[in-house]
Write a protein that holds these residues in place. Sequence first.
Motif, PDB file in Angstrom:
ATOM      1  N   SER A  82       0.896  -1.283  -0.014  1.00 54.38           N
ATOM      2  CA  SER A  82       0.058  -0.136   0.049  1.00 54.38           C
ATOM      3  C   SER A  82       0.888   1.144  -0.043  1.00 54.38           C
ATOM      4  O   SER A  82       2.008   1.084   0.364  1.00 54.38           O
ATOM      5  CB  SER A  82      -0.851   0.011   1.217  1.00 54.38           C
ATOM      6  N   GLN A  83       0.230   2.365  -0.489  1.00 52.61           N
ATOM      7  CA  GLN A  83       0.756   3.691  -0.326  1.00 52.61           C
ATOM      8  C   GLN A  83      -0.170   4.517   0.149  1.00 52.61           C
ATOM      9  O   GLN A  83      -1.589   4.557   0.133  1.00 52.61           O
ATOM     10  CB  GLN A  83       1.110   4.183  -1.782  1.00 52.61           C
ATOM     11  N   TYR A  84       0.315   5.997   0.602  1.00 57.91           N
ATOM     12  CA  TYR A  84      -0.555   6.873   1.087  1.00 57.91           C
ATOM     13  C   TYR A  84      -0.580   7.987  -0.086  1.00 57.91           C
ATOM     14  O   TYR A  84       0.354   8.678   0.075  1.00 57.91           O
ATOM     15  CB  TYR A  84      -0.254   7.428   2.328  1.00 57.91           C
ATOM     16  N   PRO A  85      -1.372   8.022  -1.069  1.00 52.26           N
ATOM     17  CA  PRO A  85      -1.383   9.077  -2.095  1.00 52.26           C
ATOM     18  C   PRO A  85      -1.765  10.437  -1.593  1.00 52.26           C
ATOM     19  O   PRO A  85      -2.508  10.469  -0.596  1.00 52.26           O
ATOM     20  CB  PRO A  85      -2.497   8.490  -3.141  1.00 52.26           C
ATOM     21  N   ASN A  86      -1.292  11.413  -2.118  1.00 58.86           N
ATOM     22  CA  ASN A  86      -1.496  12.701  -1.852  1.00 58.86           C
ATOM     23  C   ASN A  86      -2.942  13.115  -2.700  1.00 58.86           C
ATOM     24  O   ASN A  86      -3.256  12.657  -3.615  1.00 58.86           O
ATOM     25  CB  ASN A  86      -0.451  13.818  -2.256  1.00 58.86           C
ATOM     26  N   LEU A  87      -3.589  13.957  -1.719  1.00 58.60           N
ATOM     27  CA  LEU A  87      -4.942  14.419  -2.378  1.00 58.60           C
ATOM     28  C   LEU A  87      -4.457  15.690  -3.537  1.00 58.60           C
ATOM     29  O   LEU A  87      -3.698  16.315  -3.093  1.00 58.60           O
ATOM     30  CB  LEU A  87      -5.807  15.363  -1.258  1.00 58.60           C
ATOM     31  N   LYS A  88      -5.472  15.661  -4.313  1.00 57.81           N
ATOM     32  CA  LYS A  88      -5.134  16.439  -5.547  1.00 57.81           C
ATOM     33  C   LYS A  88      -5.624  17.911  -5.008  1.00 57.81           C
ATOM     34  O   LYS A  88      -6.091  17.966  -4.167  1.00 57.81           O
ATOM     35  CB  LYS A  88      -6.126  16.115  -6.703  1.00 57.81           C
ATOM     36  N   GLU A  89      -4.756  18.992  -5.660  1.00 54.61           N
ATOM     37  CA  GLU A  89      -4.872  20.322  -4.989  1.00 54.61           C
ATOM     38  C   GLU A  89      -6.337  20.815  -5.148  1.00 54.61           C
ATOM     39  O   GLU A  89      -6.964  21.562  -4.064  1.00 54.61           O
ATOM     40  CB  GLU A  89      -4.212  21.269  -5.978  1.00 54.61           C
ATOM     41  N   LYS A  90      -7.330  20.298  -6.069  1.00 57.21           N
ATOM     42  CA  LYS A  90      -8.874  20.704  -6.224  1.00 57.21           C
ATOM     43  C   LYS A  90      -9.830  19.506  -5.878  1.00 57.21           C
ATOM     44  O   LYS A  90     -10.805  19.055  -6.357  1.00 57.21           O
ATOM     45  CB  LYS A  90      -9.105  21.106  -7.435  1.00 57.21           C
ATOM     46  N   SER A  91      -9.140  18.636  -4.703  1.00 51.51           N
ATOM     47  CA  SER A  91      -9.853  17.517  -4.454  1.00 51.51           C
ATOM     48  C   SER A  91     -11.317  17.783  -4.102  1.00 51.51           C
ATOM     49  O   SER A  91     -11.416  18.986  -2.892  1.00 51.51           O
ATOM     50  CB  SER A  91      -9.175  16.632  -3.399  1.00 51.51           C
ATOM     51  N   ALA A  92     -12.373  16.937  -4.014  1.00 58.04           N
ATOM     52  CA  ALA A  92     -13.469  17.190  -3.652  1.00 58.04           C
ATOM     53  C   ALA A  92     -13.548  16.889  -1.866  1.00 58.04           C
ATOM     54  O   ALA A  92     -14.295  17.529  -1.352  1.00 58.04           O
ATOM     55  CB  ALA A  92     -14.394  15.937  -4.076  1.00 58.04           C
ATOM     56  N   TYR A  93     -12.514  16.389  -1.655  1.00 58.32           N
ATOM     57  CA  TYR A  93     -12.553  16.153  -0.043  1.00 58.32           C
ATOM     58  C   TYR A  93     -12.198  17.372   0.888  1.00 58.32           C
ATOM     59  O   TYR A  93     -12.647  17.365   1.903  1.00 58.32           O
ATOM     60  CB  TYR A  93     -11.332  15.308   0.223  1.00 58.32           C
ATOM     61  N   TYR A  94     -11.557  18.530  -0.047  1.00 52.87           N
ATOM     62  CA  TYR A  94     -11.491  19.687   0.605  1.00 52.87           C
ATOM     63  C   TYR A  94     -12.752  20.661   0.717  1.00 52.87           C
ATOM     64  O   TYR A  94     -13.008  21.816   1.241  1.00 52.87           O
ATOM     65  CB  TYR A  94     -10.513  20.561  -0.103  1.00 52.87           C
ATOM     66  N   ARG A  95     -13.925  19.911  -0.141  1.00 49.59           N
ATOM     67  CA  ARG A  95     -15.227  20.663   0.107  1.00 49.59           C
ATOM     68  C   ARG A  95     -16.313  19.897   0.901  1.00 49.59           C
ATOM     69  O   ARG A  95     -17.343  19.772   0.386  1.00 49.59           O
ATOM     70  CB  ARG A  95     -15.544  20.683  -1.452  1.00 49.59           C
TER      71      ARG A  95
END
Length: 113
Positions: A82-95
Motif C-alpha cells: 500500500s501507499q498513501y497518495p496525496n490528495l489533488k489540489e482541487k480534491s472534492a475532499y476539501y469541499r
Amino acid sequence: MPETALGLFPDVGTSYYLSRLPGFFGEYVGLAGARLDGAEMLACGLATHFLPAERLSMLEEALNKVDSSDPRVISGIISEFSQYPNLKEKSAYYRKSRPKTARMIGSLQPYNH
C-alpha cells in the motif's frame, strides 16, 4: 456511486455510510454527485488501503503464496504494497464544510408540474 453522478438520490446503503463521513463530506458527495478517487476514498475512511495499478500483480502473487485466512495476516500483506497518495489540489475532499452545502441546498428550486 454512479447513481449520484447521474443526479439520482443515493440508495439506502449509500445514504448510511455517506452520513457517517467526516465533517459534511458525505452530504456534499451525495448532493453534488462527486466521484472520488483512491486518495479521497482513503482520506475520508471509505477505503482501508490504496495500491497503484502497477503493484496489483505483485500483491496478487503475495496473496496466492500465503497459507492463512486470518484477516490480520491478509491486511498485513496488503499493507506491504500500500501507499498513501496525496490528495489533488482541487480534491472534492476539501469541499466538506457546511456553508457550501447549505448554499447548495438553498439554491434548489421547487419542482412544479
